[in-house]
Design a protein around this motif. Structure first.
Motif, PDB file in Angstrom:
ATOM      1  N   ALA A 298      43.675  35.607 -44.551  1.00  0.00           N
ATOM      2  CA  ALA A 298      42.272  35.878 -44.871  1.00  0.00           C
ATOM      3  C   ALA A 298      41.761  37.207 -44.339  1.00  0.00           C
ATOM      4  CB  ALA A 298      41.391  34.750 -44.314  1.00  0.00           C
ATOM      5  N   HIS A 299      42.505  37.878 -43.436  1.00  0.00           N
ATOM      6  CA  HIS A 299      41.975  39.076 -42.782  1.00  0.00           C
ATOM      7  C   HIS A 299      42.925  40.253 -42.965  1.00  0.00           C
ATOM      8  CE1 HIS A 299      38.958  36.533 -40.956  1.00  0.00           C
ATOM      9  NE2 HIS A 299      39.899  35.756 -40.452  1.00  0.00           N
TER      10      HIS A 299
ATOM     11  N   HIS B 267      43.215  43.002 -41.108  1.00  0.00           N
ATOM     12  CA  HIS B 267      43.860  43.476 -39.885  1.00  0.00           C
ATOM     13  C   HIS B 267      45.083  42.630 -39.535  1.00  0.00           C
ATOM     14  CE1 HIS B 267      40.156  41.109 -38.731  1.00  0.00           C
ATOM     15  NE2 HIS B 267      41.115  40.322 -38.257  1.00  0.00           N
ATOM     16  N   SER B 268      45.015  41.326 -39.833  1.00  0.00           N
ATOM     17  CA  SER B 268      46.180  40.487 -39.608  1.00  0.00           C
ATOM     18  C   SER B 268      47.321  40.882 -40.544  1.00  0.00           C
ATOM     19  CB  SER B 268      45.831  39.010 -39.813  1.00  0.00           C
ATOM     20  OG  SER B 268      44.894  38.569 -38.855  1.00  0.00           O
TER      21      SER B 268
ATOM     22  N   SER C 115      48.157  38.831 -31.687  1.00  0.00           N
ATOM     23  CA  SER C 115      47.056  38.430 -32.565  1.00  0.00           C
ATOM     24  C   SER C 115      46.224  37.317 -31.940  1.00  0.00           C
ATOM     25  CB  SER C 115      47.604  37.994 -33.927  1.00  0.00           C
ATOM     26  OG  SER C 115      48.300  36.766 -33.826  1.00  0.00           O
TER      27      SER C 115
ATOM     28  N   TRP D  68      42.722  37.436 -33.614  1.00  0.00           N
ATOM     29  CA  TRP D  68      42.880  37.798 -35.010  1.00  0.00           C
ATOM     30  C   TRP D  68      43.595  36.738 -35.842  1.00  0.00           C
ATOM     31  CZ3 TRP D  68      44.867  43.562 -35.012  1.00  0.00           C
ATOM     32  CH2 TRP D  68      43.855  44.388 -34.519  1.00  0.00           C
TER      33      TRP D  68
ATOM     34  N   SER E 167      44.856  32.793 -37.300  1.00  0.00           N
ATOM     35  CA  SER E 167      44.397  31.468 -37.699  1.00  0.00           C
ATOM     36  C   SER E 167      45.183  30.420 -36.924  1.00  0.00           C
ATOM     37  CB  SER E 167      44.618  31.270 -39.198  1.00  0.00           C
ATOM     38  OG  SER E 167      46.003  31.274 -39.489  1.00  0.00           O
TER      39      SER E 167
END
Length: 325
Positions: free
Chosen positions: A47-48, A50-51, A94, A99, A101
């Motif tokens: 979803a991100h 940066h990840s 992360s 960052w 999940s």
């Protein structure tokens, strides 16, 4: 193929010819490793942005570590463990930065790229043909490789004081994301396996169609993961078996490329992490952890069995048909 069996001399010449074929160049191998990890993360619900950048970096660095260690004569297991350690370190970072999940995609997706799928499929093919010694040897080698991946992944995350959750669900994604991601990640695997690039369009086609069926089976028909994976692999095998014979494409490599996102590596990694955490637990916590580990191992086992049956049944039936013809 219905022709006379090759002689031992012919087989040796074919093996020598295959060994002399060049590997994919490092400048292509490393970005492909990073891209494959990101595409797997998209399928699992990334979803991100940066990840995604961190996943790409971890996958590419893991690919570079493999090539550097391989050039120094390190064993394949050492190369795999080093690459998975990089993925674990990225996953731990992360978590430290907030960052990630609950599924720890930053850690598991670079590790998923390392799973030895062709060894598993070839081992199953050998057992189906009653070459039990060779098949069991290949499966044992694959099991040791998966253990090395899990060990490096867990160690890398532990360096940041993080761990893989034993139970965590993935986010569902729209059909077009699943199909596009699966098709594109299938295109990366011919690079990993140094296969002919003519494999890429077929892997793209089979991977996209197979995942479309998987998405519909799970999201619309309510099928369980193992059953949907078996149906998907059967469709992929039905597409790729005649193609692999017609164009002399390695079936195990192309087949695994098309269904890589279905491989339950995440469950095996989580089960390993759960088993390592068990000695420090007691009472109800230990019981819940053990139950979660058992569920992960059961899901992984049923999924692998379903995938093997789905891939091998059409392949075996078509092989018998060609042999009789």
């Amino acid at each position: 193929y219905g022709k006379r069996a090759p002689t031992a001399v012919g087989l040796r010449a074919a093996v020598d010819e295959a060994a002399a074929m060049p590997a994919s160049p490092t400048w292509l191998f490393c970005p492909a490793a990073g891209a494959g990890a990101v595409l797997l993360a998209l399928i699992f619900g990334l979803a991100h942005l940066h990840s995604g950048v961190l996943i790409f970096a971890a996958g590419a660095l893991g690919g570079l570590a493999r090539r550097l260690l391989g050039g120094r004569g390190a064993s394949l297991t050492t190369q795999i463990a080093a690459a998975s350690l990089i993925g674990g370190l990225a996953g731990g970072l992360s978590v430290h930065l907030g960052w990630t999940s609950a599924a720890r995609l930053v850690a598991v997706c670079p590790a998923m790229v390392l799973v030895p799928g062709p060894q598993v499929l070839n081992g199953c093919l050998d057992i189906a043909r009653r070459r039990h010694d060779l098949g069991l040897a290949r499966l044992a080698d694959a099991a040791l490789t998966i253990l090395a991946i899990a060990g490096g992944l867990v160690a890398g995350m532990a360096a940041w004081g993080a761990s893989l959750p034993v139970s965590a669900s993935f986010l569902s994604v729209p059909l077009w994301v699943d199909v596009l991601g699966a098709g594109l990640v299938a295109c990366c695997y011919p690079v990993y396996f140094s296969m002919p690039y003519r494999t890429v369009p077929w892997a793209l086609l089979a991977g996209g169609l197979g995942h479309a069926l998987h998405w519909v089976a799970v999201s619309r028909w309510g099928w369980g993961g193992p059953a949907a994976s078996m149906a998907t692999c059967a469709l992929v095998s039905a597409i790729l078996t005649p193609v692999s014979r017609r164009f002399r494409i390695p079936f195990a490599g192309a087949g695994f490329a098309a269904v890589v996102a279905l491989v339950p590596g995440v469950y095996l990694f989580r089960a390993t992490a759960g088993l390592l955490a068990l000695p420090g637990m007691s009472g109800a916590t230990a019981s819940a952890e053990l139950l979660a580990v058992a569920q992960d191992l059961t899901t992984a086992g049923l999924t692998v069995l379903g995938m093997a049956i789905g891939l091998l049944a059409p392949y075996h039936l078509m092989s018998r048909g060609v042999g009789r013809g």
